[in-house]
Design an enzyme around this catalytic site. Structure first.
Site, PDB file in Angstrom:
ATOM      1  N   CYS A 121       0.771  -1.291   0.023  1.00  0.00           N
ATOM      2  CA  CYS A 121       0.051   0.113  -0.048  1.00  0.00           C
ATOM      3  C   CYS A 121       0.864   1.211  -0.113  1.00  0.00           C
ATOM      4  O   CYS A 121       2.174   1.115  -0.050  1.00  0.00           O
ATOM      5  CB  CYS A 121      -0.846   0.117   1.360  1.00  0.00           C
ATOM      6  SG  CYS A 121      -0.009   0.022   2.801  1.00  0.00           S
ATOM      7  N   GLY A 123       1.890   4.298   2.322  1.00  0.00           N
ATOM      8  CA  GLY A 123       1.924   4.443   3.685  1.00  0.00           C
ATOM      9  C   GLY A 123       1.875   6.103   3.787  1.00  0.00           C
ATOM     10  O   GLY A 123       2.102   6.882   2.902  1.00  0.00           O
ATOM     11  N   SER A 124       2.098   6.326   5.317  1.00  0.00           N
ATOM     12  CA  SER A 124       2.343   7.844   5.412  1.00  0.00           C
ATOM     13  C   SER A 124       3.654   8.296   5.153  1.00  0.00           C
ATOM     14  O   SER A 124       3.755   9.622   4.910  1.00  0.00           O
ATOM     15  CB  SER A 124       2.164   8.174   7.118  1.00  0.00           C
ATOM     16  OG  SER A 124       3.209   7.282   7.782  1.00  0.00           O
ATOM     17  N   PRO A 127       5.674   4.573  -0.341  1.00  0.00           N
ATOM     18  CA  PRO A 127       5.075   3.021  -0.762  1.00  0.00           C
ATOM     19  C   PRO A 127       5.547   2.070   0.309  1.00  0.00           C
ATOM     20  O   PRO A 127       6.720   2.240   0.921  1.00  0.00           O
ATOM     21  CB  PRO A 127       5.878   2.846  -1.816  1.00  0.00           C
ATOM     22  CG  PRO A 127       6.718   3.643  -2.167  1.00  0.00           C
ATOM     23  CD  PRO A 127       6.779   4.838  -1.350  1.00  0.00           C
ATOM     24  N   ILE A 128       4.643   1.006   0.803  1.00  0.00           N
ATOM     25  CA  ILE A 128       4.856  -0.022   1.566  1.00  0.00           C
ATOM     26  C   ILE A 128       5.354  -1.326   0.970  1.00  0.00           C
ATOM     27  O   ILE A 128       4.349  -1.879   0.019  1.00  0.00           O
ATOM     28  CB  ILE A 128       4.031  -0.138   2.810  1.00  0.00           C
ATOM     29  CG1 ILE A 128       3.986   1.110   3.593  1.00  0.00           C
ATOM     30  CG2 ILE A 128       4.275  -1.260   3.817  1.00  0.00           C
ATOM     31  CD1 ILE A 128       2.893   1.263   4.983  1.00  0.00           C
ATOM     32  N   ASP A 251      -4.047   5.816  17.885  1.00  0.00           N
ATOM     33  CA  ASP A 251      -4.856   5.257  16.864  1.00  0.00           C
ATOM     34  C   ASP A 251      -5.064   3.841  16.988  1.00  0.00           C
ATOM     35  O   ASP A 251      -4.774   2.842  16.076  1.00  0.00           O
ATOM     36  CB  ASP A 251      -4.185   5.758  15.479  1.00  0.00           C
ATOM     37  CG  ASP A 251      -5.192   5.570  14.460  1.00  0.00           C
ATOM     38  OD1 ASP A 251      -6.368   5.301  14.700  1.00  0.00           O
ATOM     39  OD2 ASP A 251      -4.548   5.771  13.252  1.00  0.00           O
TER      40      ASP A 251
HETATM   41  N1  LIG Z   1       5.303  -5.162   9.254  1.00  0.00           N
HETATM   42  C1  LIG Z   1       4.524  -5.362   8.337  1.00  0.00           C
HETATM   43  N2  LIG Z   1       4.155  -6.487   7.917  1.00  0.00           N
HETATM   44  C2  LIG Z   1       3.169  -6.746   7.347  1.00  0.00           C
HETATM   45  N3  LIG Z   1       2.203  -5.757   6.892  1.00  0.00           N
HETATM   46  C3  LIG Z   1       2.703  -4.310   7.146  1.00  0.00           C
HETATM   47  C4  LIG Z   1       3.616  -4.201   8.092  1.00  0.00           C
HETATM   48  N4  LIG Z   1       3.537  -2.907   8.241  1.00  0.00           N
HETATM   49  C5  LIG Z   1       2.698  -2.310   7.666  1.00  0.00           C
HETATM   50  N5  LIG Z   1       1.874  -3.231   7.010  1.00  0.00           N
HETATM   51  C6  LIG Z   1       0.931  -3.117   6.048  1.00  0.00           C
HETATM   52  O1  LIG Z   1       0.822  -1.642   5.743  1.00  0.00           O
HETATM   53  C7  LIG Z   1      -0.219  -1.035   6.326  1.00  0.00           C
HETATM   54  C8  LIG Z   1      -0.006   0.385   6.889  1.00  0.00           C
HETATM   55  O2  LIG Z   1       0.924   0.189   8.080  1.00  0.00           O
HETATM   56  P1  LIG Z   1       1.372   1.558   8.883  1.00  0.00           P
HETATM   57  O3  LIG Z   1       0.088   1.847   9.566  1.00  0.00           O
HETATM   58  O4  LIG Z   1       2.500   0.925   9.903  1.00  0.00           O
HETATM   59  O5  LIG Z   1       2.077   2.347   8.049  1.00  0.00           O
HETATM   60  P2  LIG Z   1       2.026   3.891   7.808  1.00  0.00           P
HETATM   61  O6  LIG Z   1       1.013   4.625   7.023  1.00  0.00           O
HETATM   62  O7  LIG Z   1       3.586   4.209   7.654  1.00  0.00           O
HETATM   63  O8  LIG Z   1       1.557   4.546   9.404  1.00  0.00           O
HETATM   64  P3  LIG Z   1       2.427   5.244  10.419  1.00  0.00           P
HETATM   65  O9  LIG Z   1       3.216   6.422  10.103  1.00  0.00           O
HETATM   66  O10 LIG Z   1       1.415   5.563  11.484  1.00  0.00           O
HETATM   67  O11 LIG Z   1       3.368   3.872  11.073  1.00  0.00           O
HETATM   68  C9  LIG Z   1      -0.651  -2.028   7.517  1.00  0.00           C
HETATM   69  O12 LIG Z   1      -2.280  -1.837   7.760  1.00  0.00           O
HETATM   70  C10 LIG Z   1      -0.442  -3.468   6.887  1.00  0.00           C
HETATM   71  O13 LIG Z   1      -1.464  -3.662   5.995  1.00  0.00           O
END
Ligand SMILES: Nc1ncnc2c1ncn2[C@@H]1O[C@H](COP(=O)(O)OP(=O)(O)OP(=O)(O)O)[C@@H](O)[C@H]1O
EC number: 2.7.10.2
Length: 422
Positions: A121, A123-124, A127-128, A251
């Site tokens: 996805c 993320g903040s 890309p994750i 959250d």
């Molecule tokens: N370690 C992980 N293993 C598997 N999936 C993950 C992992 N980290 C994140 N994800 C996936 O990515 C989504 C977003 O993760 P997360 O909320 O940590 O990211 P973010 O947008 O960077 O938020 P924040 O800045 O609050 O950490 C999660 O709901 C999950 O689906």
């Protein structure tokens, strides 16, 4: 004048006078010239030494092409603002790394991150991704999650990203928090390397439990009351851990809990906890879905761990309803007025009185009236002893993500669901 006077006062036969005149020419003038010469020599030597020193500090300045000036903070100070994304020069990042030597220990060689399997996805930060990491032994390659900083990024975003990695490092290890494995920050693009919690988030798990899916990759998509307590207890352990560090999560929701095959729960989405760590409070304009927030958060008053306890009550509701949106009859924007009338959610049909009693204790208006995470965990540990571990929770309606997002008050893009699963 002095010479004229001397000549007038002396006769040609006066030897003493001649001697005085020779002294003047032979001693004083050369002395004057030598002094000037020495001063000039000193100045030349000083200039030469200064030049040598300058070259020692900038070794490449004469022999290599000039390095283009790197962007510095003055660019942002000149009215361009911190959010303007400009391509960063490697040197800028190196400067930051120089200021954060602690990250040196965490570096993962990029060549170990062999292939990106998928993008999970956005993320903040950017890309994750899911990627394979080689650990030296080919048979021991493992899956990891890469949180990348999107490019181009502004300097303050780089700083924030590096700070976030250090925050993970500060938190250290806890079984119920998603673990940092390392980082790649010696050059762009920047990555945070996290353990892969393969089954993803609890909300997707709950939605999948509504379907006829039995097991997938070893995970049993059935949930009993006992398992709800089991997951809840782990979330509370993570909250206790944060509370011990004078932090809170901000959250707590099923979408921010990751699930492993053995139903180990790991809290993720630590962005707001990082804000509490750096600024002492949540100051972000990031929109958090209102239906999970305690009254003090909705009223923009100072909040703490007991606001997480309120959200934990909503999490219990999410689990026992297999991912239903909270307060289905209340529009998200009206939630504060609803709570101000001291209205809370009714007991869902799938929820026992014991569990509902725990939820209600989380939803006390005044935070002082709510239990602490530890008190709550102890209550869960008592309840777990008599909880049903046979009857599987069932909800026949499948989830329509767009509808869910509208009722829950969440941007549909922020829900990381897998369409093929629903
Ligand atoms: N370690 C992980 N293993 C598997 N999936 C993950 C992992 N980290 C994140 N994800 C996936 O990515 C989504 C977003 O993760 P997360 O909320 O940590 O990211 P973010 O947008 O960077 O938020 P924040 O800045 O609050 O950490 C999660 O709901 C999950 O689906």
């Amino acid at each position: 004048m002095g010479m004229t006077r001397m000549l007038l006062e002396c006769s040609l036969s006066d030897k003493l006078c001649v001697i005085q005149e020779k002294q003047y020419e032979v001693i004083i003038v050369p002395t004057f010239l030598v002094t000037i010469f020495l001063i000039l020599l000193g100045v030349i030597l000083w200039l030469f030494i200064r030049e040598q020193r300058t070259q020692q500090h900038h070794p490449g300045s004469r022999d290599t092409a000039p390095v283009p000036p790197s962007r510095d903070l003055s660019w942002e100070a000149a009215g361009h603002g911190g959010n303007v994304a400009l391509p960063l020069k490697e040197t800028s990042v190196e400067n930051f790394l120089g200021a954060t030597p602690a990250l040196a220990k965490l570096q993962v060689p990029r060549e170990q991150l062999s292939e990106v399997v998928e993008q999970i996805c956005n993320g903040s930060y950017g890309p994750i991704l899911r990627a394979n990491m080689n650990t030296g032994d080919a048979s021991k390659s493992k899956s990891v999650i890469l949180k990348a900083l999107k490019e181009p990024a502004g300097l303050h975003e780089v700083q924030d990203f590096l700070g976030r990695i250090q925050f993970h490092q500060y938190l250290g290890k806890h079984k119920n928090l998603v673990q940092l494995e390392g980082c790649c920050t010696e050059k762009l693009p920047l990555y945070m390397v996290l353990e892969d919690v393969v089954h993803g988030d609890l909300l997707n798990f709950l939605w999948t439990c509504r379907r006829d899916v039995m097991t997938m990759d070893g995970l049993l998509y059935d949930l009993t009351e006992k398992q709800v307590y089991h997951i809840g207890k782990q979330v509370l352990l993570a909250l206790e851990f944060l509370q011990d560090k004078h932090l809170f999560h901000g959250d707590v929701a099923a979408r921010n809990i990751l699930i492993q095959t053995d139903l180990t729960a790991k809290l993720c989405g630590l962005g707001l906890a990082y804000e509490v760590y750096t600024r002492g409070a949540i100051s972000s304009t990031q929109t958090i879905p209102l239906k999970w927030l305690a009254p003090e958060r909705l009223l923009l008053r100072p909040a703490g761990i007991r606001a997480d306890v309120w959200s934990f009550g909503i999490l219990l509701y999410e689990m026992v309803t297999l991912g239903a949106p909270p307060y289905p009859e209340v529009p998200p924007a009206s939630i504060l007025q609803h709570l101000q009338k001291r209205k809370i959610m009714k007991r869902p049909s799938s929820c026992t009185r014991t569990m509902y009693g725990i939820m209600k204790s989380c939803w006390r208006w005044h935070e002082a009236g709510r239990p602490s995470p530890r008190e709550l965990r102890l209550r869960l540990e008592v309840a777990i002893k008599t909880a049903d571990d046979k009857a599987v929770l069932q909800v026949p309606e499948l989830v329509v993500p767009e509808l869910y997002a509208a009722v829950a008050g969440i941007r549909v893009e922020s829900l990381f669901y897998n369409y093929s699963m629903l």
